[in-house]
Every structure is written in C-alpha cells, then in structure tokens.
Motif scaffolding. Sequence first.
Motif, short mmCIF file in Angstrom:
data_model
loop_
_atom_site.label_atom_id
_atom_site.label_comp_id
_atom_site.label_asym_id
_atom_site.label_seq_id
_atom_site.Cartn_x
_atom_site.Cartn_y
_atom_site.Cartn_z
N GLN A 1 1.17 -1.00 0.32
CA GLN A 1 0.50 0.21 0.18
C GLN A 1 1.10 1.30 -0.21
O GLN A 1 1.69 1.46 0.41
CB GLN A 1 -0.87 -0.05 1.76
CG GLN A 1 -0.34 -0.07 2.46
CD GLN A 1 -0.77 -0.53 3.89
OE1 GLN A 1 -1.66 -0.30 3.38
NE2 GLN A 1 -0.55 -0.17 4.80
N ASP A 2 0.49 2.57 -0.50
CA ASP A 2 1.30 4.28 -0.33
C ASP A 2 0.96 4.02 1.14
O ASP A 2 0.49 3.43 2.00
CB ASP A 2 0.60 4.60 -1.48
CG ASP A 2 0.77 4.44 -3.08
OD1 ASP A 2 1.60 3.59 -2.86
OD2 ASP A 2 -0.49 4.14 -3.37
N ALA A 3 2.17 5.41 1.39
CA ALA A 3 2.04 5.59 2.57
C ALA A 3 0.59 6.47 2.46
O ALA A 3 0.28 6.05 4.42
CB ALA A 3 2.88 6.38 2.66
N ALA A 4 -0.38 6.97 1.94
CA ALA A 4 -1.62 7.19 2.06
C ALA A 4 -2.62 6.32 2.88
O ALA A 4 -3.12 6.84 3.08
CB ALA A 4 -1.94 9.10 1.03
N GLN A 5 -2.27 5.21 2.00
CA GLN A 5 -3.70 4.35 2.90
C GLN A 5 -3.45 3.94 4.09
O GLN A 5 -3.81 2.66 4.67
CB GLN A 5 -3.38 3.07 1.90
CG GLN A 5 -3.79 3.83 0.12
CD GLN A 5 -3.61 2.68 -0.66
OE1 GLN A 5 -2.69 2.57 -1.13
NE2 GLN A 5 -4.51 2.50 -1.49
N ARG A 6 -1.91 4.08 5.08
CA ARG A 6 -1.92 3.35 6.08
C ARG A 6 -3.11 3.39 7.37
O ARG A 6 -3.34 2.34 7.01
CB ARG A 6 -0.52 3.99 6.60
CG ARG A 6 0.65 3.62 6.16
CD ARG A 6 1.17 3.86 6.84
NE ARG A 6 2.04 5.97 6.35
CZ ARG A 6 3.10 6.55 6.72
NH1 ARG A 6 4.27 5.50 7.15
NH2 ARG A 6 2.82 7.83 6.09
N ARG B 1 -1.76 11.46 15.68
CA ARG B 1 -1.94 10.21 14.29
C ARG B 1 -2.82 9.41 15.58
O ARG B 1 -3.19 8.39 15.39
CB ARG B 1 -0.49 9.12 14.28
CG ARG B 1 -0.46 9.86 12.49
CD ARG B 1 0.53 9.54 12.02
NE ARG B 1 1.43 9.89 10.35
CZ ARG B 1 2.15 9.63 9.77
NH1 ARG B 1 2.97 8.82 10.47
NH2 ARG B 1 2.18 9.40 8.59
#
Length: 290
Positions: free
Chosen positions: A98-103, A125
């Motif tokens: 996954q991309d970092a934005a999907q974490r 976060r």
Amino acid sequence: MHDIVGSRRNLFKSGLVGGLALAATAASARTAAAQAAPNSLLRTVLDRGKLIVGTGSTNAPWHFEDDNGQLAGMDIAMGRILAKGLFDDDKKVEFVRQDAAQRIPNINTGKVDIVIQFMTMSPARAQLIAFSRPYYVEGIALLTRPDSDKKTFDALLAAGSSARVSILQNVDAEASVRKVLPQANVMQLDSQANVILALDSKRADAAAVDLSTVWWLSKRHPDKYADAGKSWNSMLYGAGMKQGDPDWVRFVNTTFDVAIHGHQNEIYDSAIRDYFGIAPPARAPGLPKF
C-alpha cells in the motif's frame, strides 16, 4: 519451607518444571483464542489462520523487494515476528502492499489487521489509530564519503562554513542541519535521490538523511558511503492498529517486547544485522532497562 525448596530443586533436576512451562507456552491457537474477548481481532486472526499486514515495497531498508522479488526489510521482519508469535510459523502472514497515504484508512476500514510501514508516532495520529510500543527510533544522520577529508562529524564541524550539507527540501531543513552544524552551507534539494546524488558528485560533503538510510547504504556500499557518527531529532516508529481493541494491542506489544528485549529474538536480531549492519542489543538478566 525446606521441604518446599527441596521439592522445587528436585523438579528442576528432573526437568519437570521446564517441561510444564514449555507445555503451557505451547497452547493451541484455539485455546489462545478462547481467552480473547469475543470481538477482539486477536480471536479473528487466530481463527483465520494468518495475519494480514499492510506495508510498503519501495523504501529500503524498511520494505523492498529482494533479488527474488520477495518482500524484505525491517518492517517485514516485524510482521514475521507477529506471525511467529501467533502461529509459531513466521510464514503465516499476508503482506498487503500500500502507499503511505493508505496506512490509516486501511487500518480503520479493516482491510489489514495492522500496519507496519515506518510510521512515525505522533499525538495527532494517535487520535485516529492505536500505536504499538516503538520498535525503532529514527533520526537525522549524516552520510559521507569514506575518501573525504570531511568524513566524520568532528571534521564537518571544524570545517565551519566550508562544509556543504545536502538535505531534502522542507520548511525545517535548514534549521535541522544548523542544530548540529551551525555554520554549514545547507543545500535543499527536491528529492532524496538528488540529496544523495549531491554527495556522490562531491557537490556536498555530507547528506542529511534518515539514520536507517545511513546504516543501510554504508553497510551495502562501504567503499562509497560512510557514517559520520552523528544523529539527532529522535522520531518513534510504531505499528498502527484500530482503536478500541486492548487485547490485540496488548498482544502486539508483548510480542514486540519479547523479540526486542527478551528471549525470542532470532528474527529481530537477524534483521538488525542484515538491514542495519549493526550488532543486536545486548540482553542481560536482571532488572529491565526499558
């Protein structure tokens, strides 16, 4: 009291106490699941028979494809540590790239059980997800060249304004470098690749990058890169989980603690050597140091 102590000694001599302890730790996944709350992810994962971990694939030494196209890296090792703790089999894990934005979205939608993807812990976060205990402390460090007269931090500091340091462009870049090298000439560049390229081409005497990057590159290419021996600006990396499941968070924290500080540390220690090129932490019986 003498009889009790003597009996315990006899049990140890016969191996019965050790055998009982081993039997207790060899509880089946079904028995372990029965101890978790009915709605806990711990029970769900054990019943499913595999762990699902969200991670990346493009950032060595944390997550990358090895020469065989398999995911490798420190984050991947931490996922295998959890699988080993769950099933006594570090292969029972599925990694979702996954991309970092999907974490954070993938945690909260339940697409993954946990995210292990060099995620910096922060109060902001922590309002959105639950974090594990930290498994690494990242920082800024100085990558230099082994053939340079400014190879060490002391040499860079002594060079004053003639020391040139490349760093990824951001609002805090210049201030970050000047914390440790107050007179250095700071070069802000538009990509991490260009930050290191400036060092390669000798336009910079040092590249200010992540400590893990310094360790990774100086281990892989000791003829090309060196660790100047200075790091600062500590940032905690932790695994991310959905909020509201204390059984799952406690399991993850316990497993990480045992791998980092305790006796089941084979995967962790191997990863420290392979990806950072440093000796694993020493563990000594007695009072804890963490």
